[in-house]
Scaffold this active site. Structure first.
Site, PDB file in Angstrom:
ATOM      1  CB  CYS A 156     -15.708 -41.718  -4.562  1.00 19.40           C
ATOM      2  SG  CYS A 156     -17.149 -43.031  -5.621  1.00 19.40           S
TER       3      CYS A 156
ATOM      4  CG  HIS B 219     -15.020 -46.658  -4.188  1.00 15.83           C
ATOM      5  ND1 HIS B 219     -15.888 -45.885  -3.465  1.00 15.83           N
ATOM      6  CD2 HIS B 219     -14.113 -46.610  -3.445  1.00 15.83           C
ATOM      7  CE1 HIS B 219     -14.890 -45.614  -2.646  1.00 15.83           C
ATOM      8  NE2 HIS B 219     -13.817 -45.624  -2.519  1.00 15.83           N
TER       9      HIS B 219
END
Length: 996
Positions: free
Chosen positions: A454, A827
């Site tokens: 990510c 994330h």
């Protein structure tokens, strides 16, 4: 005597009168009498018991039978013979069409009086055969319960040997066809009692004959896995599973999941129907069997079955949390389904619309069960927030609903996620996502996460949304001797033209991978961005010059080419320059050094330092979404994204400007030079629409991006161990160091240094301070002395004569957000919008291109949220508020685009000229063919997947009632009692919906 009794029973006398006469007849029956009279009384009592049209008549028949069984055993045994019982069981009793329903009750009643008789064994043999025949005829739940009651009380009548195994299998078949027709609560409770009697008989048989268990379970699986049944098997089968010993579970599940004769469709049908069993009340261990089978399927990597079943059933399981009677088991299954479904957010996101309503219902219930379930549900939700961060727009209502509930710590979350995952090898699930039917409604394309990538996806999307950079990359010609840039061009081209909802950046990842990164581990997106830009820059420097190719294709004028000949694309787009000056405080000698940068790394000031009172060379300012140009009567700047205020209208009195000081190296007593003429401010003469609003100043106790830049640009004292070696003094001296920006980049990248090393824990920790982000930023740029006067006269850049500074305005275009508390985990996702000049082909006035209007630069430019494969519409309000809702989600890397101004006019002019000649970037032939082929391949894949999915979905058992549970709870506030969604009660229809 039989005639007298019959006359009394059939008479119209009141029951109390009849009862007295009957008592006298019964007392007389206890005396010795001849066989013929006994036989007549037995026939009459049998008739009353089996065909009596009232309960009173049947009770009289029962009493008489019991008296004759006790006091006339020989006559009773003679009457209650094998031939008579066979006739009752095979032909029934009573007139055709109205056969008695009480034959089995009658036989059970009479058996107790012949147990010691010589004919007992013959009767038992007969019954062993006849109960098997009866069960094979699929009797009703009521008749099955009577058979079970008979056999439980008289186990001698249970079939033996092979017949016993067949009896168990056929009894399970019967249970599979049980249906409760009535919706009345009394009838439902009676039905549940009947089912429990039947399954209880199976338990009794299994205890004495364990060899019958596995064949019985095989028959059960055959029923629930059948794809040919027109009607789904009854959930009453759940009552059978609860009696299977748990020690057999591992072997049973292992045999099932490794049986090659069971097709995927059959297995999916079976597990789907088992999950429906969570609706069955009072069942024990049902949730354990469901979870065990789900784990068994994961062990043999049947991920497609698990995915389809989870997505089709999870909402129904969730809805059962409304009911206290099945809540514990439903919650266990829900926990496993969610915690194991870690490859995609789909399952969790299906529940998001229902969570606030369920939480409200459980709070209203106010019971121990509801309180415990709320805490477990909140823990589960926070695990999902942690695993699937980056959806603030979807999560805000859920977070609001659970905000008062306990929050698990990160170790607990990681433990739960770690122990429930289907597999530790994430690449095994790569082919199962993204499960997206079509492109996002935004028209944008997502990027597949290849295993903690990510950090790369968010950077690529931010670079892609930097439209000037994207167009330049897409305009590159073939044979440019830049392999990494070519891969980026292909990736951008697919993001622009692919029909897929998301594409894989695998090829670009392998080419741009920093060698020190650990595969599969989370990385620092800022570190990756620096490495990527440096690689692209060095590749162009050592390869064939891109601007030589542009010259050959006549994309640039001679003057512009000469100015930018020595600059790479990265330098032109992201490169700026900074002057570092150090002044010896003894001799006042100043040494300076200019260096290039592609991003500014902004440290956080110490908590005790007042950053709002600027000490930088020229304080950075943040302003609201508006176009800034020098007004005749400037108003006061107001700029934070937290408090929204309307822009002052023409009729409003303009507030005086805040004084801005230039604090460079000054002699004692020398006054700071004010900005020449009127300061740059809001054009109060304009009257924008009433919906057009401005972001007001940040609260005093919060940080802002200008605060961090001012801290970055503020003078630093070099003393003690940090003394400066002055060449003039030839010794270490106290000194003052200051940084000044001498050239603003076209795209300004700001990295907020949130990760610092904690010597106590020996780990990098994250600074979670909220930082307000201005949508428009004013940056002070040092101007060469010979240019200062000319700039000030033009008044288009907010130049400051005497000070040598001018103000460059930047618009926010991307924000990369890090969710988590460590750089090694968490994330990344990003917010982006596409900032471009409103009049890209307009003629520059006085060397300055015509700027974009305020309205288009700000509120009419759509924000997007990029989170791996998911792309959605968003807003600046969401950008501004994300940390206030999710404290671990903090802005990390910011992209600003420079507005047209004097300093940037050459580059804007070059971009405008290229756009005028070529319009939209035209891709070379090989790239266009590759995209076209992939789009055709994607359509073929979609058709194939649609066919396969249709086959899977058609195999899944239907669950039409799950949504009614939630709807009913929303509308019904008056329930009370034991089985309703709320504190447990009342409505029988809701209970019927629960079980059936």
């Amino acid at each position: 005597m039989d005639k007298i009794l019959e006359a009394v029973v059939m008479s119209s006398y009141p029951n109390n009168v009849k009862q007295g006469l009957v008592r006298r007849v019964i007392e007389a029956a206890k005396q010795p009498m001849d066989s013929e009279q006994c036989w007549s009384m037995l026939e009459l009592s049998t008739k009353l018991y089996l065909t009596g049209d009232t309960k009173y008549k049947r009770e009289i028949g029962k009493e008489v039978l019991e008296v004759y069984g006790h006091y006339h055993p020989e006559e009773f045994e003679e009457f209650f013979n094998v031939r008579f019982l066979l006739s009752l069981l095979q032909e029934g009793y009573g007139p055709l069409g109205k056969r008695s329903h009480y034959v089995l009750d009658y036989i059970q009643l009479g058996l107790q009086f012949v147990l010691e008789s010589p004919s007992a064994n013959s009767i038992f043999s007969l019954l062993r055969i006849e109960v098997l025949r009866k069960v094979c005829e699929r009797p009703s739940p009521k008749q099955c319960a009577k058979i079970s009651k008979l056999l439980t009380q008289h186990p001698q009548c249970i079939p033996t040997g092979k017949h016993q195994l067949l009896f168990c299998q056929q009894l399970i078949r019967c249970i599979g066809q049980f249906q409760c027709i009535s919706e009345g609560e009394e009838e439902i409770m009676e039905f549940l009692e009947q089912v429990n009697k039947v399954s209880g008989l199976l338990q009794r048989i299994w205890r004495t004959q364990t060899s019958a268990i596995l064949p019985s379970l095989k028959e059960l699986f055959t029923i629930i896995s059948s794809t040919e049944e027109q009607e789904a098997p009854s959930n009453a089968l759940a009552s059978v599973v609860q009696f299977v010993p748990l020690e057999l579970m591992d072997g049973v599940i292992r045999n099932l999941t490794n049986d090659d004769s069971i097709t995927d469709v059959q297995m999916m049908m079976a597990i789907g129907r088992m999950i429906d069993w969570v609706s069955w009340p009072l069942g024990k261990n049902i949730d354990k069997w469901i979870i065990a089978l789900l784990k068994g399927l994961a062990a043999v990597k049947k991920f497609s079955i698990l995915i389809e079943v989870t997505l089709s059933k999870i909402e129904k399981v969730f809805s059962k949390l409304l009911y206290p009677i099945v809540r514990e088991g439903a919650l266990s299954v829900l926990q496993y389904m969610l915690l194991s479904f870690q490859h995609s957010h789909e399952a969790f996101h299906l529940l998001l619309p229902h969570i606030p309503r369920l939480v409200a219902s459980l709070k209203k219930e106010d019971s121990n069960s509801a309180t415990s379930s709320l805490e477990q549900l909140a823990e589960l939700i926070h695990c999902m927030f942690f695993r699937f961060s980056g959806f603030p727009d979807l999560y805000e209502p859920v977070l609001e609903a659970v905000k008062a509930l306990p929050i698990p710590n990160e170790d607990r979350i990681k433990h739960l996620l770690g122990q429930n995952a289907w597999t530790s090898q994430k690449n095994e699930l790569a082919c199962f996502y993204p499960r997206l039917a079509s492109k996002s409604e935004t028209g944008k394309i997502g990027l597949i996460n290849l295993g903690n990538t990510c950090y790369m996806n968010s950077i690529i999307q931010s670079l892609f949304m930097a439209s000037d950079f994207r167009h330049s990359v897409l305009n590159l010609t073939e044979g440019n001797s830049q392999p990494l840039m070519t891969k980026l061009q292909w990736l951008f081209a697919f993001l622009e033209h692919s029909q897929r909802p998301a594409i894989s950046p695998e090829s670009f990842l392998s080419a741009s991978w920093p060698p020190w990164f650990t595969p599969g581990a989370q990385q620092d997106c800022s570190e990756y961005l620096k490495y990527l830009l440096d690689r692209l820059h060095e590749e162009e420097k050592t390869g064939k010059r891109i601007y030589q190719k542009l010259k050959e294709s006549s994309l640039m004028s001679q003057a512009v080419e000469q100015h930018y000949l020595n600059k790479t694309l990265i330098e032109k787009m992201f490169g700026g320059k900074m002057m570092t000056k150090i002044r010896c405080l003894k001799c006042l000698n100043v040494s300076s050094r200019e260096e290039a940068f592609t991003d500014l790394s902004l440290a956080f000031p110490p908590s005790d330092r007042n950053v709002h009172g600027s000490t930088s060379v020229l304080p950075v300012e943040e302003i609201g979404p508006q176009f800034i140009e020098p007004p005749e009567n400037a108003g006061q700047l107001m700029g934070s994204p937290w408090i929204r205020r309307k822009v002052p209208k023409a009729s409003d009195h303009a507030a005086p400007l805040m004084s801005v000081e230039t604090l460079g190296f000054q002699e004692p007593g020398e006054a700071a030079n004010p900005i020449c003429g009127n300061d740059v401010g809001v054009d109060a003469a304009k009257d924008p629409p009433s919906t057009f609003e401005e972001q007001a100043c940040a609260p005093k106790d919060s940080r802002s991006v200008p605060d961090l830049i001012n801290y970055f640009l503020s003078p630093e004292r070099l003393t003690a161990e940090n003394k400066y070696h002055c060449e003039k003094c030839a010794s270490l001296q106290d000194a003052e160091k200051v940084a000044e920006l001498t050239e603003g980049p076209h795209y300004l990248i700001l990295t907020l240094l949130r990760f610092s090393f904690d010597p106590r824990t020996m780990k990098r920790k994250k600074i979670l301070d909220n930082v307000s982000i201005p949508v428009v930023l004013k940056l002070p740029i040092l101007v060469a002395p010979e240019e200062t006067e000319d700039v000030c006269q033009r008044r288009k850049d907010g130049a400051v004569p005497g000070s040598g500074f001018m103000t460059v305005v930047y618009d926010l275009c991307s924000v990369v957000v890090h969710s988590g508390i460590s750089s090694e985990s968490g994330h990344y996702y990003c917010y982006s919008r596409e900032c471009t000049d409103t009049v890209p082909h307009g003629q520059p006035q006085d060397g300055v291109p015509k700027p974009a209007s305020d309205k288009q630069l700000d509120f009419e430019i759509q924000w997007y949220l990029f989170n791996d494969t998911r792309v959605s519409f968003s807003s600046f309000e969401s950008v501004s508020n994300v940390t206030s809702f999710f404290p671990k989600d903090t802005a990390y890397v910011l992209f600003y685009r420079q507005r047209p101004g004097r300093q940037s006019c050459l580059l804007h002019e070059a971009l405008a000229e290229a756009g005028r000649l070529h319009g939209e970037p035209s891709l070379h032939k090989d790239l266009m063919e590759a995209i076209s082929k992939d789009n055709i391949l994607f359509l073929q894949e979609q058709e194939k997947e649609a066919r396969n999915r249709a086959a899977y979905i058609s195999a899944l058992p239907k669950s039409p009632l799950w949504w009614r549970d939630l709807d009913r709870d929303k509308d019904d506030d008056s329930s009370s009692g034991g089985c309703s969604p709320a504190a447990g009660g009342g409505g029988s229809s809701s209970f019927h919906g629960l079980v059936f």
